[in-house]
Design a protein around this motif. Structure first.
Motif, PDB file in Angstrom:
ATOM      1  N   MET A  77       3.166 -10.649  -0.563  1.00  0.00           N
ATOM      2  CA  MET A  77       3.299 -11.306  -1.851  1.00  0.00           C
ATOM      3  C   MET A  77       4.194 -12.524  -1.672  1.00  0.00           C
ATOM      4  N   ASP A  78       3.888 -13.610  -2.385  1.00  0.00           N
ATOM      5  CA  ASP A  78       4.713 -14.816  -2.257  1.00  0.00           C
ATOM      6  C   ASP A  78       6.146 -14.530  -2.689  1.00  0.00           C
ATOM      7  N   PHE A  79       6.305 -13.933  -3.872  1.00  0.00           N
ATOM      8  CA  PHE A  79       7.634 -13.599  -4.386  1.00  0.00           C
ATOM      9  C   PHE A  79       7.565 -12.301  -5.174  1.00  0.00           C
ATOM     10  N   LEU A  80       8.676 -11.575  -5.162  1.00  0.00           N
ATOM     11  CA  LEU A  80       8.763 -10.323  -5.909  1.00  0.00           C
ATOM     12  C   LEU A  80      10.126 -10.243  -6.596  1.00  0.00           C
ATOM     13  N   LEU A  81      10.100  -9.849  -7.872  1.00  0.00           N
ATOM     14  CA  LEU A  81      11.312  -9.528  -8.619  1.00  0.00           C
ATOM     15  C   LEU A  81      11.307  -8.029  -8.890  1.00  0.00           C
ATOM     16  N   LEU A  82      12.388  -7.352  -8.520  1.00  0.00           N
ATOM     17  CA  LEU A  82      12.536  -5.927  -8.792  1.00  0.00           C
ATOM     18  C   LEU A  82      13.471  -5.778  -9.986  1.00  0.00           C
ATOM     19  N   LEU A  83      12.878  -5.578 -11.160  1.00  0.00           N
ATOM     20  CA  LEU A  83      13.622  -5.557 -12.414  1.00  0.00           C
ATOM     21  C   LEU A  83      14.020  -4.130 -12.779  1.00  0.00           C
ATOM     22  N   PRO A  84      14.884  -3.981 -13.775  1.00  0.00           N
ATOM     23  CA  PRO A  84      15.234  -2.630 -14.221  1.00  0.00           C
ATOM     24  C   PRO A  84      14.009  -1.841 -14.670  1.00  0.00           C
ATOM     25  N   HIS A  85      14.151  -0.523 -14.653  1.00  0.00           N
ATOM     26  CA  HIS A  85      13.111   0.405 -15.121  1.00  0.00           C
ATOM     27  C   HIS A  85      11.840   0.317 -14.282  1.00  0.00           C
ATOM     28  N   ARG A  86      11.993   0.043 -12.990  1.00  0.00           N
ATOM     29  CA  ARG A  86      10.879   0.020 -12.027  1.00  0.00           C
ATOM     30  C   ARG A  86       9.833  -1.037 -12.336  1.00  0.00           C
ATOM     31  N   ILE A  87      10.193  -2.046 -13.085  1.00  0.00           N
ATOM     32  CA  ILE A  87       9.263  -3.148 -13.333  1.00  0.00           C
ATOM     33  C   ILE A  87       9.293  -4.086 -12.136  1.00  0.00           C
ATOM     34  N   ARG A  88       8.127  -4.392 -11.605  1.00  0.00           N
ATOM     35  CA  ARG A  88       7.998  -5.258 -10.437  1.00  0.00           C
ATOM     36  C   ARG A  88       7.111  -6.442 -10.812  1.00  0.00           C
ATOM     37  N   VAL A  89       7.667  -7.626 -10.683  1.00  0.00           N
ATOM     38  CA  VAL A  89       6.981  -8.853 -11.074  1.00  0.00           C
ATOM     39  C   VAL A  89       6.621  -9.635  -9.818  1.00  0.00           C
ATOM     40  N   VAL A  90       5.342  -9.914  -9.657  1.00  0.00           N
ATOM     41  CA  VAL A  90       4.827 -10.677  -8.525  1.00  0.00           C
ATOM     42  C   VAL A  90       4.576 -12.111  -8.995  1.00  0.00           C
TER      43      VAL A  90
ATOM     44  N   GLY B  47      17.308  -2.221 -10.801  1.00  0.00           N
ATOM     45  CA  GLY B  47      16.566  -3.148  -9.965  1.00  0.00           C
ATOM     46  C   GLY B  47      17.424  -3.698  -8.833  1.00  0.00           C
ATOM     47  N   LEU B  48      17.093  -4.911  -8.387  1.00  0.00           N
ATOM     48  CA  LEU B  48      17.806  -5.542  -7.282  1.00  0.00           C
ATOM     49  C   LEU B  48      18.272  -6.925  -7.720  1.00  0.00           C
ATOM     50  N   THR B  49      19.581  -7.128  -7.788  1.00  0.00           N
ATOM     51  CA  THR B  49      20.157  -8.397  -8.219  1.00  0.00           C
ATOM     52  C   THR B  49      20.583  -9.231  -7.016  1.00  0.00           C
ATOM     53  N   TRP B  50      20.866 -10.506  -7.282  1.00  0.00           N
ATOM     54  CA  TRP B  50      21.377 -11.362  -6.218  1.00  0.00           C
ATOM     55  C   TRP B  50      22.700 -10.822  -5.672  1.00  0.00           C
ATOM     56  N   ARG B  51      23.533 -10.282  -6.559  1.00  0.00           N
ATOM     57  CA  ARG B  51      24.806  -9.750  -6.090  1.00  0.00           C
ATOM     58  C   ARG B  51      24.588  -8.612  -5.093  1.00  0.00           C
ATOM     59  N   GLN B  52      23.655  -7.696  -5.413  1.00  0.00           N
ATOM     60  CA  GLN B  52      23.383  -6.580  -4.512  1.00  0.00           C
ATOM     61  C   GLN B  52      22.781  -7.061  -3.205  1.00  0.00           C
ATOM     62  N   LEU B  53      21.844  -8.023  -3.308  1.00  0.00           N
ATOM     63  CA  LEU B  53      21.236  -8.551  -2.084  1.00  0.00           C
ATOM     64  C   LEU B  53      22.270  -9.300  -1.254  1.00  0.00           C
ATOM     65  N   GLY B  54      23.166 -10.025  -1.916  1.00  0.00           N
ATOM     66  CA  GLY B  54      24.209 -10.737  -1.198  1.00  0.00           C
ATOM     67  C   GLY B  54      25.190  -9.802  -0.512  1.00  0.00           C
ATOM     68  N   ASP B  55      25.535  -8.705  -1.172  1.00  0.00           N
ATOM     69  CA  ASP B  55      26.416  -7.713  -0.541  1.00  0.00           C
ATOM     70  C   ASP B  55      25.772  -7.138   0.715  1.00  0.00           C
ATOM     71  N   TRP B  56      24.472  -6.841   0.596  1.00  0.00           N
ATOM     72  CA  TRP B  56      23.754  -6.320   1.770  1.00  0.00           C
ATOM     73  C   TRP B  56      23.728  -7.366   2.885  1.00  0.00           C
ATOM     74  N   TRP B  57      23.437  -8.628   2.534  1.00  0.00           N
ATOM     75  CA  TRP B  57      23.335  -9.687   3.531  1.00  0.00           C
ATOM     76  C   TRP B  57      24.673  -9.929   4.220  1.00  0.00           C
TER      77      TRP B  57
ATOM     78  N   ALA C 106      17.150 -10.689  -8.071  1.00  0.00           N
ATOM     79  CA  ALA C 106      16.913 -11.496  -6.867  1.00  0.00           C
ATOM     80  C   ALA C 106      15.429 -11.842  -6.769  1.00  0.00           C
ATOM     81  N   LEU C 107      15.159 -13.080  -6.386  1.00  0.00           N
ATOM     82  CA  LEU C 107      13.783 -13.517  -6.132  1.00  0.00           C
ATOM     83  C   LEU C 107      13.532 -13.373  -4.637  1.00  0.00           C
ATOM     84  N   ILE C 108      12.680 -12.434  -4.257  1.00  0.00           N
ATOM     85  CA  ILE C 108      12.518 -12.054  -2.857  1.00  0.00           C
ATOM     86  C   ILE C 108      11.208 -12.643  -2.329  1.00  0.00           C
ATOM     87  N   PRO C 109      11.267 -13.493  -1.303  1.00  0.00           N
ATOM     88  CA  PRO C 109      10.048 -14.135  -0.803  1.00  0.00           C
ATOM     89  C   PRO C 109       9.345 -13.334   0.288  1.00  0.00           C
TER      90      PRO C 109
END
Length: 325
Positions: free
Chosen positions: A235-248, A144-154, A206-209
């Motif tokens: 979508m207001d917020f999206l979590l990209l979790l492991p195993h392609r689980i996407r939580v809105v 998935g996408l973690t805060w660490r990965q998003l922070g590295d990209w940012w 990461a909680l993505i708005p």
């Protein structure tokens, strides 16, 4: 019961077939659904039907096992083992099929405009208002996408490598928060997740708005009073979790279920068609594998919302946490 891991699925499928079929039928069924021949070749189901099935399921991925489980459930009507398998499939979640190609989020200004730079590869390029949105352009791994990965990209995207890590995270949070405008409810949700990051560290999802789900290149005004072809574009917020689980996660202000016209007494009138459209879109999302969680606007105005959001995210983490070991 926890997440539907390959080990759990193999065991549950084996038990369901053991309970429902004779040994010869188990062997025929395994061959009929395309499982590899038994190894060694003289392996038979007579000794242990469940163990025989698990051996033939060896090497199958979680998505493959989930599809096989559905075929098994079609054949195994009733029985405790079949019920446990059904609960595991329903509770585990199958995730969203396909790979993430475009993550466009956190718009804080005019709507961005895109063209297909390569339509065959689904390569988008922003040609207008790109400065008002963020586009995550790295491959999404199975974790998935973690805060660490998003922070590295940012850090690279915003040119912040010279800053201490804490300042980078604060800068990223401030940029994400800007996309919420004056929406107090959504700010409650993002603030709750910021508290969670401070407590648990950057390796949480990461909680993505304000994530674009659909994208209509034309402005709403183009359609006058008619309904645009693509509703609920973000979508207001999206979590990209492991195993392609996407939580809105959605905050439902009055605009989700009432007319836009506000009368002099500041009361809105319920609009059943607007509410029905929202529910239809939720069903479509769930059928595609997304998980949807909603908060009512009034709920976020009540005392204790901070504690309620903290509990929600704790429960959500337990719901989708990978099994130990």
């Amino acid at each position: 019961m926890g997440r539907a891991t390959p080990r759990k699925l193999r065991g549950a499928i084996g038990q369901a077939l053991r309970e429902a079929m004779s040994a010869p039928k188990v062997e025929q069924f395994c061959t009929g659904i395309g499982l590899a021949p038994p190894h060694p070749p003289d392996d038979v189901a007579m000794i242990s039907k469940a163990a025989y099935v698990e051996r033939r399921l060896g090497g199958k991925s979680e998505p493959e096992l989930l599809q096989l489980a559905l075929q098994v459930l079609d054949e195994c009507e009733g029985g405790d083992a079949a019920a446990r398998l059904a609960d595991l499939v329903a509770g585990g979640g199958t995730g969203v099929a396909g790979e993430m190609k475009n993550l466009i989020f956190a718009a804080d200004g005019p709507k961005p405009e895109f063209v297909f730079r390569d339509a065959l590869n689904n390569d988008l390029e922003a040609i207008k208002n790109a400065e008002y949105c963020l586009i995550y352009d790295r491959p999404l791994g199975d974790d998935g996408l973690t805060w660490r990965q998003l922070g590295d990209w940012w850090t690279g995207h915003a040119g912040l490598a010279h800053l201490p890590e804490r300042e980078i995270w604060n800068n990223l949070h401030d940029r994400l928060e800007r996309s919420l405008g004056d929406n107090v409810g959504e700010r409650h949700i993002l603030d709750a997740y910021k508290r969670r990051y401070r407590r648990l560290g950057p390796d949480i999802p990461a909680l993505i708005p304000q994530v674009y789900l659909h994208y209509d290149p034309y402005p709403q005004a183009r359609y006058a009073r008619s309904t645009p072809p693509l509703v609920r574009q973000r979508m207001d917020f999206l979590l990209l979790l492991p195993h392609r689980i996407r939580v809105v996660i959605e905050w439902d202000g009055a605009q989700h279920y009432a007319d836009d016209e506000v009368l002099a007494n500041l009361r809105r009138y319920a609009n059943p068609s607007r509410y029905a459209a929202m529910m239809a879109e939720d069903r479509a999302l769930r059928l595609r594998g997304y998980e949807v969680y909603r908060f009512g606007g009034h709920e976020l105005d009540e005392p204790g919302i901070e504690q309620r959001l903290d509990r929600f995210f704790d429960d959500l983490d337990r719901r989708y946490a990978p099994p130990a070991g």
